[in-house]
Motif scaffolding. Structure first.
Motif, mmCIF file in Angstrom:
data_model
loop_
_atom_site.group_PDB
_atom_site.id
_atom_site.type_symbol
_atom_site.label_atom_id
_atom_site.label_comp_id
_atom_site.label_asym_id
_atom_site.label_seq_id
_atom_site.Cartn_x
_atom_site.Cartn_y
_atom_site.Cartn_z
ATOM 1 N N ALA A 123 0.829 -1.209 0.000
ATOM 2 C CA ALA A 123 0.000 0.000 0.000
ATOM 3 C C ALA A 123 0.860 1.254 0.000
ATOM 4 O O ALA A 123 0.556 2.236 -0.693
ATOM 5 C CB ALA A 123 -0.929 -0.009 1.212
ATOM 6 N N LYS A 124 1.941 1.241 0.770
ATOM 7 C CA LYS A 124 2.835 2.414 0.811
ATOM 8 C C LYS A 124 3.422 2.706 -0.565
ATOM 9 O O LYS A 124 3.407 3.850 -1.029
ATOM 10 C CB LYS A 124 3.962 2.160 1.821
ATOM 11 C CG LYS A 124 5.031 3.255 1.860
ATOM 12 C CD LYS A 124 6.103 2.915 2.888
ATOM 13 C CE LYS A 124 7.313 3.838 2.775
ATOM 14 N NZ LYS A 124 7.010 5.225 3.180
ATOM 15 N N ARG A 125 3.929 1.657 -1.220
ATOM 16 C CA ARG A 125 4.534 1.861 -2.539
ATOM 17 C C ARG A 125 3.487 2.289 -3.569
ATOM 18 O O ARG A 125 3.755 3.125 -4.430
ATOM 19 C CB ARG A 125 5.205 0.572 -3.011
ATOM 20 C CG ARG A 125 6.291 0.014 -2.100
ATOM 21 C CD ARG A 125 7.503 0.899 -1.987
ATOM 22 N NE ARG A 125 8.659 0.129 -1.542
ATOM 23 C CZ ARG A 125 9.709 0.643 -0.921
ATOM 24 N NH1 ARG A 125 9.752 1.958 -0.664
ATOM 25 N NH2 ARG A 125 10.736 -0.122 -0.549
ATOM 26 N N ILE A 126 2.300 1.690 -3.500
ATOM 27 C CA ILE A 126 1.253 2.014 -4.471
ATOM 28 C C ILE A 126 0.819 3.471 -4.325
ATOM 29 O O ILE A 126 0.657 4.189 -5.325
ATOM 30 C CB ILE A 126 0.049 1.060 -4.303
ATOM 31 C CG1 ILE A 126 0.445 -0.350 -4.764
ATOM 32 C CG2 ILE A 126 -1.162 1.555 -5.099
ATOM 33 C CD1 ILE A 126 -0.537 -1.423 -4.357
ATOM 34 N N VAL A 127 0.643 3.937 -3.089
ATOM 35 C CA VAL A 127 0.256 5.335 -2.869
ATOM 36 C C VAL A 127 1.342 6.265 -3.419
ATOM 37 O O VAL A 127 1.051 7.236 -4.137
ATOM 38 C CB VAL A 127 0.012 5.609 -1.380
ATOM 39 C CG1 VAL A 127 -0.190 7.106 -1.139
ATOM 40 C CG2 VAL A 127 -1.212 4.843 -0.882
ATOM 41 N N ARG A 128 2.581 5.957 -3.108
ATOM 42 C CA ARG A 128 3.686 6.806 -3.568
ATOM 43 C C ARG A 128 3.792 6.800 -5.091
ATOM 44 O O ARG A 128 3.924 7.858 -5.718
ATOM 45 C CB ARG A 128 5.002 6.315 -2.957
ATOM 46 C CG ARG A 128 6.231 7.085 -3.415
ATOM 47 C CD ARG A 128 7.495 6.447 -2.865
ATOM 48 N NE ARG A 128 8.681 7.166 -3.306
ATOM 49 C CZ ARG A 128 9.284 6.984 -4.480
ATOM 50 N NH1 ARG A 128 8.785 6.110 -5.336
ATOM 51 N NH2 ARG A 128 10.360 7.685 -4.799
ATOM 52 N N ASN A 129 3.752 5.618 -5.694
ATOM 53 C CA ASN A 129 3.893 5.530 -7.147
ATOM 54 C C ASN A 129 2.734 6.201 -7.866
ATOM 55 O O ASN A 129 2.916 6.843 -8.905
ATOM 56 C CB ASN A 129 4.000 4.067 -7.576
ATOM 57 C CG ASN A 129 5.290 3.411 -7.104
ATOM 58 O OD1 ASN A 129 6.230 4.092 -6.704
ATOM 59 N ND2 ASN A 129 5.335 2.088 -7.137
ATOM 60 N N HIS A 186 6.080 16.187 -13.015
ATOM 61 C CA HIS A 186 7.422 16.603 -12.603
ATOM 62 C C HIS A 186 7.443 17.188 -11.192
ATOM 63 O O HIS A 186 8.519 17.535 -10.690
ATOM 64 C CB HIS A 186 7.984 17.642 -13.583
ATOM 65 C CG HIS A 186 8.164 17.105 -14.979
ATOM 66 N ND1 HIS A 186 9.067 16.116 -15.275
ATOM 67 C CD2 HIS A 186 7.533 17.411 -16.147
ATOM 68 C CE1 HIS A 186 9.015 15.833 -16.569
ATOM 69 N NE2 HIS A 186 8.081 16.608 -17.117
ATOM 70 N N ARG A 187 6.297 17.292 -10.555
ATOM 71 C CA ARG A 187 6.268 17.854 -9.208
ATOM 72 C C ARG A 187 6.858 16.841 -8.224
ATOM 73 O O ARG A 187 6.520 15.671 -8.245
ATOM 74 C CB ARG A 187 4.826 18.200 -8.810
ATOM 75 C CG ARG A 187 4.722 18.855 -7.448
ATOM 76 C CD ARG A 187 3.317 19.297 -7.136
ATOM 77 N NE ARG A 187 2.843 20.280 -8.108
ATOM 78 C CZ ARG A 187 1.765 21.027 -7.917
ATOM 79 N NH1 ARG A 187 1.046 20.905 -6.822
ATOM 80 N NH2 ARG A 187 1.389 21.881 -8.836
ATOM 81 N N PRO A 188 7.751 17.291 -7.314
ATOM 82 C CA PRO A 188 8.364 16.356 -6.360
ATOM 83 C C PRO A 188 7.358 15.825 -5.345
ATOM 84 O O PRO A 188 6.402 16.507 -4.971
ATOM 85 C CB PRO A 188 9.447 17.200 -5.679
ATOM 86 C CG PRO A 188 9.034 18.623 -5.888
ATOM 87 C CD PRO A 188 8.296 18.663 -7.191
ATOM 88 N N VAL A 189 7.586 14.584 -4.914
ATOM 89 C CA VAL A 189 6.721 13.923 -3.937
ATOM 90 C C VAL A 189 7.588 13.495 -2.761
ATOM 91 O O VAL A 189 8.622 12.855 -2.937
ATOM 92 C CB VAL A 189 6.008 12.701 -4.542
ATOM 93 C CG1 VAL A 189 5.204 11.958 -3.478
ATOM 94 C CG2 VAL A 189 5.101 13.127 -5.696
ATOM 95 N N LEU A 190 7.162 13.836 -1.549
ATOM 96 C CA LEU A 190 7.861 13.440 -0.329
ATOM 97 C C LEU A 190 7.018 12.403 0.400
ATOM 98 O O LEU A 190 5.905 12.688 0.837
ATOM 99 C CB LEU A 190 8.106 14.663 0.564
ATOM 100 C CG LEU A 190 8.812 14.402 1.902
ATOM 101 C CD1 LEU A 190 10.173 13.756 1.675
ATOM 102 C CD2 LEU A 190 8.958 15.703 2.684
ATOM 103 N N ASP A 191 7.551 11.194 0.523
ATOM 104 C CA ASP A 191 6.820 10.077 1.116
ATOM 105 C C ASP A 191 7.163 9.955 2.600
ATOM 106 O O ASP A 191 8.259 9.501 2.963
ATOM 107 C CB ASP A 191 7.181 8.787 0.364
ATOM 108 C CG ASP A 191 6.499 7.565 0.954
ATOM 109 O OD1 ASP A 191 5.641 7.722 1.839
ATOM 110 O OD2 ASP A 191 6.819 6.451 0.522
#
Length: 243
Positions: free
Chosen positions: A49-55, A63-68
Motif C-alpha cells: 500500500a505504501k509503494r502504491i500510494v507513492r507511485n 514533474h512535481r516532487p513527492v515526499l513520502d
C-alpha cells in the motif's frame, strides 16, 4: 474554484480509490502541497500500500516532487533499542555486506561497529533509528547493495519507515535487468519462500511473478518481498497455488 493543487490531490485519491490493494477508508492518508512539494503522510496497512500510494502520486504529479512520509502499520511497536539492534544484526550478519563498514549514529555521536575492508572501494553504512524510522546513510558499491540494505531494514520487527540515503559509488544506471537481479536476491534471502519455483520478469519497473507455490501464505510473502525492493513500480501476481 479549485486550485491546480486541489485538482491534483483529488485525481490521486480517485486513482487510489480504484485500486483494491489500498484501503483508504480504514487507513486514511493525507496529501498536502508544501511549497510545491506533495507530502504524503499517514499509516498504511503494508509495504504494498505504501509503494502504491507513492507511485500513484508520482504518476499523477508529473514533474512535481513527492515526499513520502507514509508509515507501515506494525503488529506491535518495538522500542528504539530493539529495532536498532535488529537492524544492526541483520546488516552485520548479511554475507553481501561482510566487507562493509558499519556505524551507528545515536545522540549526535557515530559509533564504529565494524571497519570496512574491501578491495573494490569504500563501503560504509551508517544506521540511525528514530521513532520507528530506520535511516541508512553512507555509500555502497551497487544499486543491488543499496536495495538489499533497505529490504533488510524493512524486515526488522517494528520498522515503520525507511529513509534510504545510501549513495552508489561509482554511480550505476538503473535498468530492468539490475532490478530483476535485486529481486531474485531478496527472494533467496527469505527462508519462507522457494525462489526456484518462481519466474521473475521486469519491464519498466513493473514486476511479473509466475510459477507455483505450495500455499497462499507463501504467495503473499513472495509478493510482499518484491514490494519491499525500492524501484518496483507495480507487481503483477500470476503465481499459482498448488496446496
Amino acid at each position: 474554484m479549485e486550485t491546480p493543487s486541489e485538482e491534483l490531490v483529488k485525481s490521486i485519491f480517485a486513482a487510489l480509490e480504484r485500486d483494491t490493494r489500498v484501503n483508504l477508508h480504514r487507513y486514511p492518508v493525507k496529501i498536502e502541497d508544501e511549497d510545491g512539494v506533495l507530502v504524503l503522510e499517514g499509516t498504511v496497512e503494508n509495504i504494498a500500500a505504501k509503494r502504491i500510494v507513492r507511485n500513484t502520486a508520482h504518476r499523477q504529479a508529473g514533474h512535481r516532487p513527492v515526499l513520502d512520509r507514509l508509515r507501515v502499520e506494525v503488529a506491535e511497536p518495538e522500542g528504539a533499542g530493539h529495532l536498532r539492534d535488529e537492524v544492526v544484526n541483520l546488516l552485520r550478519e548479511e554475507p553481501v555486506f561482510k566487507e562493509c563498514g558499519l556505524y551507528l549514529r545515536e545522540g549526535g555521536q557515530l559509533e564504529t561497529l565494524r571497519v570496512g575492508r574491501s578491495d573494490w572501494g569504500e563501503q560504509r553504512i551508517e544506521i540511525e533509528v528514530r521513532e520507528g524510522t530506520v535511516i541508512l546513510a553512507g555509500q555502497v558499491l551497487s544499486l543491488t547493495h543499496r536495495r538489499l540494505a533497505e529490504v533488510l531494514a524493512w524486515w526488522a520487527a517494528g520498522c515503520e519507515r525507511v529513509e534510504n540515503l545510501l549513495h552508489v559509488v561509482p554511480p550505476e544506471q538503473e535498468t530492468d535487468d539490475e532490478l530483476t537481479d535485486a529481486i531474485r536476491l531478496v527472494l533467496e534471502k527469505d527462508p519462507l519462500v522457494r525462489p526456484d519455483a518462481l519466474k521473475v520478469t521486469v519491464r519498466d519497473g513493473v514486476v511479473t511473478l509466475e510459477g507455483g507455490l505450495a500455499s497462499d501464505d507463501e504467495r503473499l510473502l513472495a509478493v510482499q518481498d518484491v514490494w519491499y525492493v525500492p524501484g518496483v513500480q507495480d507487481v503483477v501476481d500470476r503465481i499459482a497455488v498448488s496446496g
